[in-house]
Write an enzyme that holds these catalytic residues in place. Structure first.
Site, PDB file in Angstrom:
ATOM      1  N   PHE A 222      45.716  91.212  19.979  1.00  0.00           N
ATOM      2  CA  PHE A 222      46.927  90.673  19.332  1.00  0.00           C
ATOM      3  C   PHE A 222      46.865  91.047  17.839  1.00  0.00           C
ATOM      4  O   PHE A 222      46.906  90.199  16.964  1.00  0.00           O
ATOM      5  CB  PHE A 222      47.026  89.150  19.481  1.00  0.00           C
ATOM      6  CG  PHE A 222      46.880  88.650  20.896  1.00  0.00           C
ATOM      7  CD1 PHE A 222      47.977  88.645  21.753  1.00  0.00           C
ATOM      8  CD2 PHE A 222      45.655  88.190  21.374  1.00  0.00           C
ATOM      9  CE1 PHE A 222      47.855  88.173  23.060  1.00  0.00           C
ATOM     10  CE2 PHE A 222      45.526  87.717  22.669  1.00  0.00           C
ATOM     11  CZ  PHE A 222      46.629  87.704  23.518  1.00  0.00           C
ATOM     12  N   ASN A 270      49.188  95.117  27.136  1.00  0.00           N
ATOM     13  CA  ASN A 270      49.106  93.671  27.307  1.00  0.00           C
ATOM     14  C   ASN A 270      47.629  93.255  27.248  1.00  0.00           C
ATOM     15  O   ASN A 270      46.803  93.758  28.010  1.00  0.00           O
ATOM     16  CB  ASN A 270      49.709  93.307  28.664  1.00  0.00           C
ATOM     17  CG  ASN A 270      49.773  91.803  28.877  1.00  0.00           C
ATOM     18  OD1 ASN A 270      48.968  91.041  28.320  1.00  0.00           O
ATOM     19  ND2 ASN A 270      50.719  91.376  29.674  1.00  0.00           N
ATOM     20  N   ASP A 291      43.761  86.506  18.533  1.00  0.00           N
ATOM     21  CA  ASP A 291      44.708  85.791  17.668  1.00  0.00           C
ATOM     22  C   ASP A 291      46.108  85.853  18.280  1.00  0.00           C
ATOM     23  O   ASP A 291      47.000  86.521  17.756  1.00  0.00           O
ATOM     24  CB  ASP A 291      44.692  86.403  16.259  1.00  0.00           C
ATOM     25  CG  ASP A 291      45.594  85.641  15.294  1.00  0.00           C
ATOM     26  OD1 ASP A 291      45.901  84.458  15.558  1.00  0.00           O
ATOM     27  OD2 ASP A 291      46.002  86.229  14.272  1.00  0.00           O
ATOM     28  N   CYS A 331      47.463  79.064  17.197  1.00  0.00           N
ATOM     29  CA  CYS A 331      48.409  78.535  16.203  1.00  0.00           C
ATOM     30  C   CYS A 331      49.404  77.596  16.871  1.00  0.00           C
ATOM     31  O   CYS A 331      50.460  77.298  16.315  1.00  0.00           O
ATOM     32  CB  CYS A 331      49.107  79.663  15.455  1.00  0.00           C
ATOM     33  SG  CYS A 331      49.954  80.809  16.523  1.00  0.00           S
TER      34      CYS A 331
END
Ligand code: SAH
Length: 389
Positions: A222, A270, A291, A331
């Site tokens: 990511f 992916n 992340d 997050c």
């Protein structure tokens, strides 16, 4: 003309005396105010609760600026912004880009101001700050003399306030291409379209902390614009950066050129597939970084989100050589630190290797948390080492 006003329930008033800054619509008994007004709030017995922004649309009807009987005028806002900037002077280091005002955590609910060198990017996310946008821009000009101020008012939250999504220059000039320097790494910015207001300023200190442990072969999952990858590349032998967005990787490639980095390769794919493929194929790394975007955007999505986090963390742990390092972030506000820790605990049990916790971290210090407003705590970042043979 009398001051706009609102009367709230005992429960609403207690929320404010308990340290939160919001009162929901269901706790408003009556009001006399226009959208975005600053209102004097009292309880049902007429006692002052404080002064707050009124919204006629959002479920968050009142956002408090003060609990005292004081004027909330231009000087009040100027003072709060000065205090926010003074705090950043104490905690911000080795960067020209950071969050100058973080809404609730700076007691300026629904106002965000990010600084990128001599440019400022602002977000006015409620009717209250929107109504005072002109005044806020004037204060920012006075205190910081920026070359340009951009409003990145495209978050969906604006729709809940009955406001439009808009991106426009409010002062001076804001070039199409801007740059940030964080920890000695340079980033090209697209302030008009990049995630958040350009880059992930909240990860800045985590980039630096993680880099201390990143050696050998590193997998950055990511990757977006390569924040972790570029920091890792300075010590690592090689870094593979994976993201499903070609646009994000184009930005990351531009940053690689900007920094003259030669040991990062990119893969548009992916992450779930890549981790599975490497796991099954026996590919191993000295460090893996995870992340992902927020998997849990709401409380109802929590179970599915935790399964997603567990899957990628478990696979990442399997890819690590003994002594290898996992940097793992979430997050999602709805995934608490405790839940995140439990999920990692389970993943480590499943992989059958002890994990040493090197660092438990959150957002950079320019994104402080207000203890009594849990919504200001969202980012978790754990740095761990896989023990065992
Ligand atoms: N680590 C980055 C920020 C990551 S933002 C930094 O520090 O700058 C999340 C990124 O995940 C976005 O770039 C998005 O394109 C990417 N993404 C989302 N789902 C993905 C998936 N299933 N596989 C790969 N990338 C994904």
């Amino acid at each position: 003309m009398s001051e706009p006003s609102a009367v709230v329930t005992t429960r609403g008033a207690e929320r404010i005396s308990g340290g939160h800054l919001w009162i929901y619509r269901s706790d408003v008994r009556s009001f006399q105010a226009e959208p975005g007004d600053l209102v004097r709030v009292s309880d049902e017995r007429g006692r002052l609760v404080g002064r707050a922004f009124w919204s006629d649309r959002s479920q968050i009807a009142l956002r408090f600026l003060t609990r005292r009987d004081e004027a909330v005028d231009r000087e009040f806002f100027a003072q709060r912004i000065r205090a926010a900037a003074a705090f950043r002077q104490r905690v911000v280091e080795d960067t020209d880009s950071y969050r100058l005002v973080y809404g609730e955590a700076d007691l300026l609910p629904s106002l965000i101001v990010d600084r990128y060198g001599d440019l400022l990017v602002i977000q006015t996310l409620s009717q209250g700050t929107e109504k005072r946008k002109g005044e806020i821009v004037e204060i920012l000009k006075e205190q910081f003399s920026p070359r340009g101020i951009l409003e990145r008012n495209d978050p969906k939250a604006r729709l809940l306030e009955g406001m439009q999504q808009t991106v426009s220059v409010l002062h001076g000039e804001v070039p199409e291409e801007a740059f940030a320097n964080m920890n000695g790494v340079r980033f090209r910015l697209d302030l008009r379209k990049g995630q958040k207001t350009g880059v992930f300023l909240d990860q800045r200190e985590n980039y630096r902390a993680a880099a201390q442990y990143l050696r050998g072969e590193v997998l950055d999952c990511f990757s977006y614009h390569g924040g972790f990858a570029l920091h890792a590349a300075r010590q690592a032998q090689s870094v593979e950066a994976v993201d499903s967005s070609g646009e994000a990787l184009a930005l990351a490639r531009a940053n690689v050129d900007l920094n003259g980095t030669t040991n990062i390769t990119f893969r548009e794919a992916n992450v779930f597939d890549v981790l599975k493929e490497y796991d099954q194929g026996g590919r191993r790394f000295d460090a893996v970084i995870l992340d992902p975007p927020a998997f849990a955007k709401s409380r109802t999505a929590l179970d599915a989100a935790l399964r997603g986090y567990k899957e990628i963390n478990l696979r990442a742990l399997r890819l690590l050589r003994p002594g290898g390092v996992l940097v793992t972030c979430s997050c999602s506000y709805h995934v608490s630190e405790a839940l995140f820790g439990e999920m990692l605990w389970e993943a480590s049990v499943d992989v059958g290797q002890p994990l040493r916790v090197l660092e438990r971290r959150g957002a950079s210090r320019d994104h402080p948390m207000l203890l009594t407003v849990p919504e200001t705590l969202y980012l978790k970042c754990m740095i761990m080492m896989r023990m065992g043979a």
